[in-house]
Design a protein around this motif. Structure first.
Motif, PDB file in Angstrom:
ATOM      1  N   GLN A 124       0.766  -1.226  -0.043  1.00  0.00           N
ATOM      2  CA  GLN A 124       0.028  -0.186   0.106  1.00  0.00           C
ATOM      3  C   GLN A 124       1.014   1.222   0.158  1.00  0.00           C
ATOM      4  N   THR A 125       1.057   1.886   0.951  1.00  0.00           N
ATOM      5  CA  THR A 125       1.851   3.147   1.113  1.00  0.00           C
ATOM      6  C   THR A 125       2.947   2.943   2.096  1.00  0.00           C
ATOM      7  N   LEU A 126       3.408   1.881   2.529  1.00  0.00           N
ATOM      8  CA  LEU A 126       4.453   1.302   2.992  1.00  0.00           C
ATOM      9  C   LEU A 126       5.461   0.605   2.425  1.00  0.00           C
ATOM     10  N   TYR A 127       6.770   1.112   2.485  1.00  0.00           N
ATOM     11  CA  TYR A 127       7.964   0.404   1.820  1.00  0.00           C
ATOM     12  C   TYR A 127       8.962  -0.009   2.692  1.00  0.00           C
ATOM     13  N   LEU A 138      12.314   0.678   7.024  1.00  0.00           N
ATOM     14  CA  LEU A 138      10.707   1.028   6.321  1.00  0.00           C
ATOM     15  C   LEU A 138      10.697   2.487   6.001  1.00  0.00           C
ATOM     16  N   TYR A 139       9.810   2.676   5.069  1.00  0.00           N
ATOM     17  CA  TYR A 139       9.465   4.096   4.625  1.00  0.00           C
ATOM     18  C   TYR A 139       8.126   4.245   4.245  1.00  0.00           C
ATOM     19  N   GLY A 140       7.436   4.980   5.104  1.00  0.00           N
ATOM     20  CA  GLY A 140       5.981   5.322   4.939  1.00  0.00           C
ATOM     21  C   GLY A 140       5.665   6.573   3.946  1.00  0.00           C
TER      22      GLY A 140
END
Length: 310
Positions: A124-127, A138-140
């Motif tokens: 979704q919007t989490l990398y 993690l990157y949001g």
């Protein structure tokens, strides 16, 4: 009884006679650390391989210690400041390394733009991605941002590398000396000066490839039964052999007297910056020792190199 054994016994008896009362201690200074104890200077006498109680840790040359005298003297403790204060920073550093080694999540950051760099996978919007150390990042990606993201922690330096020799030997008269079991420097019998060496193949330059070397150290132990008992310097050189040569062992940069050892002692020397550059690049391949005459004659084992990166 050999003269050396007789001298050692005389030194011990002198301590027993002139030292403290029964059950007491006297002060002595550590000359060198051995595999099983320490070499001590007590009133000008060199006491070899004196055992220590287990609580005497982080032993170093120069320590002042409490010595229980007798026919079999024992080092009881180190004199000086509280070891807890001395060891606190070292313990904290070790604890931090352990925590960073064990953690799975390395970093969590966010922003409105897509993350930079490669290896990200979108949920979704989490990398998320895994870095070179195997830690998860993690990157949001946010629709709007109400608070600034924490800074990404700086990458840690690569973990130190420990390189053990693949081979070693001694040369005399331009060829290998089969009568020396370990690398040896000097001449004890008048038959010619010896030169010893440690070989690492390409392991040193391979470990340094693509990294910035901050420090290189090498660890040696002076073997018993070679030369005089007192401290003598190792005369260190670089060489460019990947493996033992069948002819003469060539010596390159040197000599450097980076370390002095009494018999049985173990010590660590820090290599000069120019030496670590040559070893890291592969221009130099290993280390050697050479001395002339009997004054600094000794046989040495070890040769393990530790490389620290920045």
């Amino acid at each position: 009884m050999t003269s050396e054994a007789a001298n050692a016994l005389g030194e011990q008896l002198a301590i027993a006679k002139s030292g403290a009362a029964a059950g007491g201690t006297v002060s002595a200074q550590v000359v060198d650390v051995t595999d099983t104890g320490v070499n001590l200077d007590y009133r000008g006498a060199l006491l070899l391989d004196v055992p220590c109680v287990d609580s005497y840790r982080n032993r170093q040359a120069g320590d002042w210690v409490a010595l229980r005298p007798g026919a079999k003297p024992v080092v009881m403790w180190r004199l000086g400041q509280d070891p807890g204060e001395v060891d606190e920073e070292t313990i904290k550093s070790l604890a931090k390394d352990v925590a960073l080694d064990e953690q799975v999540l390395r970093a969590a950051t966010w922003g409105t733009a897509a993350p930079s760099g490669t290896g990200w996978q979108t949920v979704q919007t989490l990398y998320l991605r895994k870095n070179s150390e195997g830690k998860v990042e993690l990157y949001g990606q946010l629709a709007s941002q109400s608070d600034t993201s924490p800074d990404t922690p700086p990458d840690r330096a690569p973990k130190p590398a420990t390189i053990s020799p693949t081979d070693y030997g001694t040369w005399r008269g331009g060829r290998p000396d089969d009568y020396a079991s370990y690398p040896t420097q000097g001449d004890w019998t008048g038959r010619g000066n010896r030169r010893g060496a440690w070989f690492y193949g390409s392991a040193i330059s391979d470990a340094c490839a693509g990294k910035t070397v901050a420090k290189m150290t090498v660890r040696f132990t002076r073997r018993t039964g070679s030369g005089v008992n007192a401290k003598r310097p190792l005369h260190l050189y670089l060489h460019d052999h990947s493996s033992p040569p069948s002819g003469q062992l060539d010596l390159d940069d040197g000599p450097e007297e980076l370390l002095s050892l009494s018999v049985g002692a173990t010590g660590t020397a820090t290599l000069p910056a120019s030496w670590r550059s040559q070893l890291a690049s592969g221009a130099a391949k290993g280390l050697a020792i050479y001395a002339s005459g009997s004054r600094d004659y000794m046989s040495v084992q070890g040769g393990t190199i530790t490389i620290t990166f920045s």
